[in-house]
Design a protein around this motif. Structure first.
Motif, PDB file in Angstrom:
ATOM      1  N   ASP A  41      19.791  23.876  64.582  1.00  0.00           N
ATOM      2  CA  ASP A  41      18.861  24.739  63.854  1.00  0.00           C
ATOM      3  C   ASP A  41      19.656  25.808  63.122  1.00  0.00           C
ATOM      4  OD1 ASP A  41      16.913  26.329  62.823  1.00  0.00           O
ATOM      5  OD2 ASP A  41      16.081  26.983  64.740  1.00  0.00           O
ATOM      6  N   PRO A  42      20.053  25.531  61.879  1.00  0.00           N
ATOM      7  CA  PRO A  42      20.916  26.472  61.156  1.00  0.00           C
ATOM      8  C   PRO A  42      20.227  27.773  60.767  1.00  0.00           C
ATOM      9  CG  PRO A  42      20.289  24.634  59.755  1.00  0.00           C
ATOM     10  CD  PRO A  42      19.818  24.294  61.131  1.00  0.00           C
ATOM     11  N   ASP A  43      18.912  27.870  60.965  1.00  0.00           N
ATOM     12  CA  ASP A  43      18.222  29.127  60.700  1.00  0.00           C
ATOM     13  C   ASP A  43      18.301  30.090  61.884  1.00  0.00           C
ATOM     14  OD1 ASP A  43      17.454  28.387  58.140  1.00  0.00           O
ATOM     15  OD2 ASP A  43      15.609  27.439  58.832  1.00  0.00           O
ATOM     16  N   ALA A  44      18.877  29.639  62.980  1.00  0.00           N
ATOM     17  CA  ALA A  44      18.958  30.461  64.196  1.00  0.00           C
ATOM     18  C   ALA A  44      20.226  31.313  64.169  1.00  0.00           C
ATOM     19  CB  ALA A  44      18.946  29.568  65.432  1.00  0.00           C
ATOM     20  N   ASN A  45      20.052  32.601  63.938  1.00  0.00           N
ATOM     21  CA  ASN A  45      21.183  33.526  63.941  1.00  0.00           C
ATOM     22  C   ASN A  45      21.521  33.968  65.360  1.00  0.00           C
ATOM     23  OD1 ASN A  45      21.751  33.762  61.181  1.00  0.00           O
ATOM     24  ND2 ASN A  45      20.118  35.257  60.880  1.00  0.00           N
ATOM     25  N   SER A  46      22.757  34.369  65.546  1.00  0.00           N
ATOM     26  CA  SER A  46      23.122  35.063  66.775  1.00  0.00           C
ATOM     27  C   SER A  46      22.624  36.496  66.691  1.00  0.00           C
ATOM     28  CB  SER A  46      24.635  35.051  66.968  1.00  0.00           C
ATOM     29  OG  SER A  46      25.240  36.016  66.122  1.00  0.00           O
ATOM     30  N   CYS A  47      22.719  37.208  67.788  1.00  0.00           N
ATOM     31  CA  CYS A  47      22.284  38.605  67.826  1.00  0.00           C
ATOM     32  C   CYS A  47      23.265  39.522  67.118  1.00  0.00           C
ATOM     33  CB  CYS A  47      22.081  39.053  69.272  1.00  0.00           C
ATOM     34  SG  CYS A  47      23.583  38.948  70.287  1.00  0.00           S
ATOM     35  N   PHE A  48      24.367  38.974  66.616  1.00  0.00           N
ATOM     36  CA  PHE A  48      25.411  39.808  66.021  1.00  0.00           C
ATOM     37  C   PHE A  48      25.476  39.721  64.502  1.00  0.00           C
ATOM     38  CE2 PHE A  48      27.037  38.478  70.273  1.00  0.00           C
ATOM     39  CZ  PHE A  48      26.974  39.723  70.890  1.00  0.00           C
ATOM     40  N   CYS A  49      24.522  39.042  63.880  1.00  0.00           N
ATOM     41  CA  CYS A  49      24.568  38.862  62.425  1.00  0.00           C
ATOM     42  C   CYS A  49      24.057  40.111  61.719  1.00  0.00           C
ATOM     43  CB  CYS A  49      23.747  37.644  62.012  1.00  0.00           C
ATOM     44  SG  CYS A  49      24.507  36.076  62.503  1.00  0.00           S
ATOM     45  N   GLU A  50      24.911  40.738  60.928  1.00  0.00           N
ATOM     46  CA  GLU A  50      24.576  41.987  60.255  1.00  0.00           C
ATOM     47  C   GLU A  50      23.483  41.800  59.201  1.00  0.00           C
ATOM     48  OE1 GLU A  50      25.941  45.291  60.476  1.00  0.00           O
ATOM     49  OE2 GLU A  50      26.789  44.619  62.389  1.00  0.00           O
ATOM     50  N   HIS A  51      23.526  40.703  58.465  1.00  0.00           N
ATOM     51  CA  HIS A  51      22.571  40.447  57.391  1.00  0.00           C
ATOM     52  C   HIS A  51      21.943  39.076  57.631  1.00  0.00           C
ATOM     53  CE1 HIS A  51      25.306  43.317  54.916  1.00  0.00           C
ATOM     54  NE2 HIS A  51      24.353  43.987  55.552  1.00  0.00           N
ATOM     55  N   PRO A  52      20.836  39.032  58.369  1.00  0.00           N
ATOM     56  CA  PRO A  52      20.282  37.763  58.867  1.00  0.00           C
ATOM     57  C   PRO A  52      19.950  36.735  57.791  1.00  0.00           C
ATOM     58  CG  PRO A  52      19.331  39.608  60.052  1.00  0.00           C
ATOM     59  CD  PRO A  52      20.121  40.193  58.934  1.00  0.00           C
ATOM     60  N   ALA A  53      19.270  37.129  56.722  1.00  0.00           N
ATOM     61  CA  ALA A  53      18.871  36.153  55.702  1.00  0.00           C
ATOM     62  C   ALA A  53      20.093  35.536  55.037  1.00  0.00           C
ATOM     63  CB  ALA A  53      17.981  36.832  54.664  1.00  0.00           C
ATOM     64  N   GLU A  54      21.074  36.362  54.752  1.00  0.00           N
ATOM     65  CA  GLU A  54      22.301  35.872  54.121  1.00  0.00           C
ATOM     66  C   GLU A  54      23.073  34.967  55.073  1.00  0.00           C
ATOM     67  OE1 GLU A  54      25.391  37.822  50.947  1.00  0.00           O
ATOM     68  OE2 GLU A  54      24.859  39.004  52.711  1.00  0.00           O
ATOM     69  N   ALA A  55      23.073  35.291  56.366  1.00  0.00           N
ATOM     70  CA  ALA A  55      23.763  34.458  57.350  1.00  0.00           C
ATOM     71  C   ALA A  55      23.131  33.072  57.418  1.00  0.00           C
ATOM     72  CB  ALA A  55      23.717  35.119  58.724  1.00  0.00           C
ATOM     73  N   ARG A  56      21.803  32.992  57.391  1.00  0.00           N
ATOM     74  CA  ARG A  56      21.128  31.690  57.428  1.00  0.00           C
ATOM     75  C   ARG A  56      21.480  30.854  56.202  1.00  0.00           C
ATOM     76  NH1 ARG A  56      16.721  35.245  58.823  1.00  0.00           N
ATOM     77  NH2 ARG A  56      16.433  35.226  61.100  1.00  0.00           N
ATOM     78  N   ALA A  57      21.441  31.477  55.040  1.00  0.00           N
ATOM     79  CA  ALA A  57      21.739  30.757  53.810  1.00  0.00           C
ATOM     80  C   ALA A  57      23.181  30.255  53.793  1.00  0.00           C
ATOM     81  CB  ALA A  57      21.470  31.653  52.602  1.00  0.00           C
ATOM     82  N   THR A  58      24.102  31.097  54.212  1.00  0.00           N
ATOM     83  CA  THR A  58      25.517  30.708  54.244  1.00  0.00           C
ATOM     84  C   THR A  58      25.742  29.569  55.226  1.00  0.00           C
ATOM     85  OG1 THR A  58      26.276  32.907  53.606  1.00  0.00           O
ATOM     86  CG2 THR A  58      27.847  31.522  54.776  1.00  0.00           C
ATOM     87  N   ARG A  59      25.108  29.640  56.386  1.00  0.00           N
ATOM     88  CA  ARG A  59      25.267  28.596  57.406  1.00  0.00           C
ATOM     89  C   ARG A  59      24.785  27.246  56.874  1.00  0.00           C
ATOM     90  NH1 ARG A  59      22.378  30.825  60.921  1.00  0.00           N
ATOM     91  NH2 ARG A  59      24.047  32.218  61.635  1.00  0.00           N
ATOM     92  N   ARG A  60      23.617  27.245  56.255  1.00  0.00           N
ATOM     93  CA  ARG A  60      23.089  25.992  55.705  1.00  0.00           C
ATOM     94  C   ARG A  60      23.999  25.429  54.621  1.00  0.00           C
ATOM     95  NH1 ARG A  60      18.567  23.575  56.753  1.00  0.00           N
ATOM     96  NH2 ARG A  60      17.023  24.560  58.116  1.00  0.00           N
TER      97      ARG A  60
END
Length: 304
Positions: free
Chosen positions: A237-256
């Motif tokens: 589930d690449p939309d699942a961030n860890s608790c340490f992601c500073e910018h959640p939406a950007e982290a999800r997009a980058t991961r995908r």
């Protein structure tokens, strides 16, 4: 030591720590569904999850790359004797990391490049060691590659309000500033070509200056993704961030984006913190991804 050859590059896994990180799945990857962990419980245990305590297990490790005659470290872990009162697992850690590095055939003076994929507490620690009362560069002949975006973001002089808050206390001062003051850092932006095989790219989200290292040598491809992935459930589930992601939406997009790139290029994905076999090939599955196969590294045992 476990070593894998990818084209003209060798990759060696060097351990600093493996074990519990005092967080449950719900706390560690709060965006992930409980049902996802349950559905894959059979293989998440024991490498990534303690079945008795329901605490996540994680590895702190350095990837040692040898490319075009140079020795390159990807991330430097937590470090010894660091004052980390807000991160008890890492507080005054005392490990044989330098011994493990020596067993991999690397002395501190042999290192040519240090790559800090980002500047969190568990990626910069061995940048320095305590020499008497002074934090001194551990790798005196190396250039330390850091993104300018992360350098500026975590520099306490800039007074940024960060997600980690007190959790980043003293990290810049004892593990980043000393190597910068010694003239050993190179602060890069956008991309940075290391050699014919290796290139760094910005991959923001987890932190503003998070980066990935792309390896392309012969027919082999790999991505060293730092904390883009803390747990294999984030592949599923690449939309699942860890608790340490500073910018959640950007982290999800980058991961995908990067997982899609790994599929398209048939690239082996090397996260910073996976125990078990450490790295994996991935495929698309439904709205996410799945693990196609694991790398041939030997799984850690907690007390080895």
């Amino acid at each position: 030591m476990d070593t894998l050859t990818l084209g003209d590059v060798t990759v060696t896994r060097v351990r600093e720590y493996y074990g519990p990180v005092d967080l449950t799945p719900a706390a560690f990857v709060p965006d992930s569904a409980k049902e996802l962990w349950q559905a894959h419980h059979s293989w998440l245990v024991p490498d990534f999850l303690d079945p008795e305590t329901d605490i996540v297990r994680s590895a702190i490790q350095t990837w040692v790359l040898r490319s075009e005659g140079r020795t390159i470290l990807v991330d430097t872990g937590v470090g010894n004797h660091k004052d980390r009162p807000h991160a008890p697992v890492w507080h005054h850690l005392d490990t044989d990391f330098l011994g493990n590095l020596a067993r991999a055939g690397v002395r501190p003076e042999d290192v040519d490049l240090v790559i800090n994929t980002h500047l969190h507490v568990d990626h910069v620690g061995w940048n320095t060691y305590l020499d008497g009362r002074t934090w001194t560069p551990t790798f005196p002949n190396a250039t330390y590659l850091m993104t300018k975006a992360d350098f500026d973001y975590w520099n306490p002089a800039n007074e940024n309000k960060t997600l980690l808050g007190p959790g980043s206390q003293k990290v810049f001062e004892d593990s980043v500033a000393p190597v910068h003051a010694a003239g050993l850092t190179h602060l890069w932006e956008d991309t940075y070509q290391i050699d014919r095989n290796l290139r760094l790219h910005l991959a923001p989200g987890h932190t503003p200056g998070s980066s990935v290292l792309k390896l392309a040598s012969g027919s082999d491809r790999a991505l060293f993704v730092g904390d883009l992935l803390h747990s294999p459930v984030q592949i599923l589930d690449p939309d699942a961030n860890s608790c340490f992601c500073e910018h959640p939406a950007e982290a999800r997009a980058t991961r995908r984006t990067l997982l899609g790139s790994a599929v398209d290029d048939n690239a082996l994905v090397f996260p910073a913190h996976l125990g078990g076999h450490g790295a994996a090939e991935v495929v698309r599955q439904g709205t996410g991804f799945a693990i196609k196969s694991w790398a041939p590294f030997t799984p850690y045992t907690e007390h080895a």
